[in-house]
Design a protein around this motif. Structure first.
Motif, short mmCIF file in Angstrom:
data_model
loop_
_atom_site.label_atom_id
_atom_site.label_comp_id
_atom_site.label_asym_id
_atom_site.label_seq_id
_atom_site.Cartn_x
_atom_site.Cartn_y
_atom_site.Cartn_z
N LYS A 110 5.56 8.15 -4.15
CA LYS A 110 6.19 7.67 -5.37
C LYS A 110 6.13 6.14 -5.44
O LYS A 110 5.90 5.57 -6.51
CB LYS A 110 7.64 8.15 -5.43
CG LYS A 110 7.78 9.66 -5.65
CD LYS A 110 9.24 10.09 -5.66
CE LYS A 110 9.36 11.60 -5.87
NZ LYS A 110 10.77 12.05 -5.88
N ILE A 111 6.37 5.51 -4.30
CA ILE A 111 6.32 4.04 -4.27
C ILE A 111 4.91 3.55 -4.56
O ILE A 111 4.70 2.62 -5.34
CB ILE A 111 6.82 3.52 -2.92
CG1 ILE A 111 8.32 3.81 -2.75
CG2 ILE A 111 6.58 2.02 -2.78
CD1 ILE A 111 8.87 3.50 -1.37
N LEU A 112 3.90 4.22 -3.94
CA LEU A 112 2.51 3.82 -4.14
C LEU A 112 2.05 4.06 -5.58
O LEU A 112 1.15 3.38 -6.08
CB LEU A 112 1.59 4.56 -3.17
CG LEU A 112 1.74 4.19 -1.70
CD1 LEU A 112 0.86 5.07 -0.82
CD2 LEU A 112 1.39 2.73 -1.48
N ALA B 246 11.35 1.21 -5.73
CA ALA B 246 12.02 1.80 -4.58
C ALA B 246 13.52 1.89 -4.79
O ALA B 246 14.18 2.79 -4.28
CB ALA B 246 11.72 0.97 -3.34
N SER B 247 14.05 0.96 -5.58
CA SER B 247 15.50 0.97 -5.80
C SER B 247 15.97 2.18 -6.60
O SER B 247 17.14 2.52 -6.59
CB SER B 247 15.91 -0.33 -6.52
OG SER B 247 15.24 -0.42 -7.77
N LEU C 207 -2.01 11.92 3.06
CA LEU C 207 -1.44 10.59 3.07
C LEU C 207 -1.79 9.84 4.35
O LEU C 207 -2.13 8.66 4.34
CB LEU C 207 0.09 10.69 2.93
CG LEU C 207 0.83 9.33 2.88
CD1 LEU C 207 0.36 8.52 1.68
CD2 LEU C 207 2.33 9.58 2.82
N SER C 208 -1.76 10.53 5.47
CA SER C 208 -2.12 9.91 6.75
C SER C 208 -3.56 9.46 6.74
O SER C 208 -3.90 8.38 7.21
CB SER C 208 -1.88 10.89 7.91
OG SER C 208 -0.53 11.25 7.99
N LYS C 209 -4.45 10.31 6.18
CA LYS C 209 -5.87 9.95 6.12
C LYS C 209 -6.10 8.77 5.19
O LYS C 209 -6.98 7.93 5.40
CB LYS C 209 -6.70 11.16 5.67
CG LYS C 209 -7.08 12.09 6.81
CD LYS C 209 -7.96 11.35 7.80
CE LYS C 209 -8.34 12.23 8.97
NZ LYS C 209 -9.13 11.49 9.96
N SER D 166 6.70 11.21 3.22
CA SER D 166 5.44 11.08 2.48
C SER D 166 5.68 11.18 0.98
O SER D 166 5.03 10.50 0.18
CB SER D 166 4.45 12.15 2.92
OG SER D 166 4.97 13.46 2.67
N SER D 167 6.68 12.01 0.59
CA SER D 167 6.99 12.14 -0.84
C SER D 167 7.50 10.81 -1.39
O SER D 167 7.09 10.36 -2.45
CB SER D 167 8.04 13.25 -1.04
OG SER D 167 8.44 13.29 -2.39
#
Length: 533
Positions: free
Chosen positions: A134-136, A141-142, A4-6, A129-130
């Motif tokens: 999920k958002i991505l 988000a709600s 995820l960072s990369k 990151s989890s």
């Protein structure tokens, strides 16, 4: 987490771990080091311990495009602990908004994620990151749950993030909000109190001002009464002063005049009769300085124009020689200010400085002249030669320097006495001055040695003049009483050359030519000039 960072920060290759030396930070750093082992092929970990804001700023400035900042726990070097809001404000103020920042521990929770408190930095990263994945992937988000490792009834929530992701406030929980908007009074109480203090001060100042104004009006009334009395006394005194002024002005040794802006003469003292042969009373009311000669008035006009155009001038002065009067005059002109700040006219003084001028000219001549021979002295020789060297440098006009020495002059003094020797020097100086041009200069250089400077002359013409002078001196008989004295002179000459940087060069060359004439038998002319040797 690494993937995820990369994905989010593909160009960043360093992880900056910022921590203090507390036990908590050291324990969590052990977990970070375990993560480092797994990530070392992708990231280089850098640990900064117990540093100041300046230390952090210095490191960030040189690595800002290549780092991810991870904050564990932060006490500054003075031992002050920063809570969540203070830590993030400090860090963001130092790092800026373009560098990604991650944090650990309770006091950092909620910045960038929605959730409660976490203890483990590793768990925090996994859970954050989890949630982000999920958002991505498109999940709202709600719909995401609040995550916490501890008491579910104690949650720290970032109010801004709730608004950003449209998440409702948690209910039935003890919730601590960060970044929650404050009330108008809380946000502005310092400013409002300041305004109140300013208003109070203004009211006090206004009261003082009104009191002083009332006092001032009383004082002004008293002053007006006193002023009226003073004016009456001044009017009485002015008549006396007018007579006093006229007495003083008429007793002066110079002309005093006053004109208005149209140059109409409103006053002139009795000295005008002596200077310009006019009765003062007949001149009053005349225009354009009719009592002055035409050229004198034209010069005066120039300086009146200066005063009119440049109002900052307090006065002007100038000297003029009046041919019709055969006098040197010094003039001073002073503007007269009007009540509205403009000009009301001019007043001036005309002073006859003829005698002073004659004395100054006499002193100047004496300072430049040899007292015995009447020729110019050595100091004037050097000054004139310096001036001519400057002209030669600019215009390349030839200048000849001629050095002359009386042959066997000591023998004349020893044989006939110093009185005859001085007489011979005077006669030689007179002969030299009669044989040169008006533009040439004759100097007594010292003792029996003379110098002649001939500007704007060719070498051939200079040699011809030197030979003529030498022959005249040889043929001349100096008769004193019943004694006939004859002398000869030796002459050396040279011209300015391009490489001459000072007058010493040309004088030395002329002297060398003179010495050569002495060595070669005296009574001769020698030249020391490039191309002639």
């Amino acid at each position: 987490m690494r993937k995820l960072s990369k994905l989010l920060f593909p160009k960043r290759t360093k992880v900056l771990v910022v921590q203090d030396n507390t036990t908590t930070a050291k324990e969590i750093s052990l977990e970070i080091k375990e993560i480092e082992k797994k990530w070392q092929s992708h990231y280089a970990f850098i640990y900064l311990n117990d540093l100041s804001e300046l230390d952090l700023q210095t490191f960030i400035d040189t690595n800002q495009d290549d780092i991810i900042v991870y904050l564990l726990a932060y006490n500054n070097k003075q031992g002050k602990f920063f809570n969540f809001e203070e830590s993030m404000e400090k860090l963001q103020a130092t790092v800026g908004t373009k560098i990604p920042i991650f944090g650990s521990l309770d006091f950092l929770m909620g910045k960038g994620i929605v959730g409660g408190s976490l203890i483990s930095g590793y768990d925090q990263g996994v859970k954050a990151s989890s949630l982000l994945q999920k958002i991505l992937s498109g999940q709202e988000a709600s719909t995401l749950p609040l995550l916490s490792n501890e008491d579910e009834n104690r949650v720290v929530v970032d109010y801004k993030m709730l608004q950003k992701f449209s998440v409702k406030k948690p209910v039935d929980m003890h919730v601590t909000y960060i970044n929650e908007p404050k009330s108008f009074w809380v946000r502005h109480k310092v400013g409002l109190m300041g305004i109140a203090l300013v208003a109070l001060f203004f009211m006090f100042f206004l009261f003082i001002l009104l009191w002083r104004n009332r006092l001032k009006n009383k004082i002004i009334a008293e002053l007006n009464s006193s002023l009226e009395n003073s004016i009456q006394l001044a009017l009485q005194e002015s008549k006396k002063n007018e007579k006093l002024f006229k007495f003083i002005a008429d007793s002066a040794h110079y002309v005093i005049w006053i004109v208005d802006m149209e140059h109409t003469l409103t006053y002139i003292n009795e000295k005008a009769k002596e200077y310009f042969k006019h009765e003062p009373q007949q001149l009053l009311g005349t225009s354009n300085f009719e009592f002055l000669p035409e050229k004198y008035y034209e010069e005066l006009q120039k300086y009146l124009q200066q005063l009119r155009e440049n109002t900052s001038l307090e006065y002007v002065e100038f000297d003029i020689y009046c041919h019709s009067l055969e006098k040197h005059m010094k003039n001073y002109i002073v503007p007269i200010a009007a009540n509205d700040g403009g000009l009301a006219g001019y007043k001036g003084i005309i002073h006859d400085i003829t005698q002073e001028k004659i004395k100054l000219d006499t002193l100047k001549i004496e300072a430049q002249t040899d007292y015995l021979t009447g020729a110019l002295n050595r100091n004037t020789f050097e000054q004139e030669l310096d001036r001519l060297l400057i002209d030669y440098t600019r215009f390349s006009t030839d200048v000849c320097v001629m050095m002359l020495d009386v042959d066997y002059f000591k023998k004349i003094n020893d044989t006939f006495g110093h009185f005859i020797g001085d007489f011979v020097l005077k006669k030689i100086a007179h002969t030299l001055k009669t044989q040169v041009r008006k533009s040439d200069f004759v100097f007594r250089y010292g003792g029996e040695e003379f110098a002649i400077v001939l500007p704007n002359i060719t070498l051939e013409n200079a040699i011809a003049i030197a030979q003529k002078i030498r022959q005249l001196i040889e043929d001349q008989q100096f008769k004193v009483d019943d004694k006939n004295v004859s002398v000869t002179i030796s002459i050396g000459l040279s011209l300015f050359q391009k490489e001459d940087q000072s007058i010493n060069k040309v004088v030395i060359r002329a002297d060398e030519a003179l010495y050569r004439a002495k060595r070669n038998g005296r009574n001769r002319v020698e030249v020391n000039y490039e191309g002639m040797l």
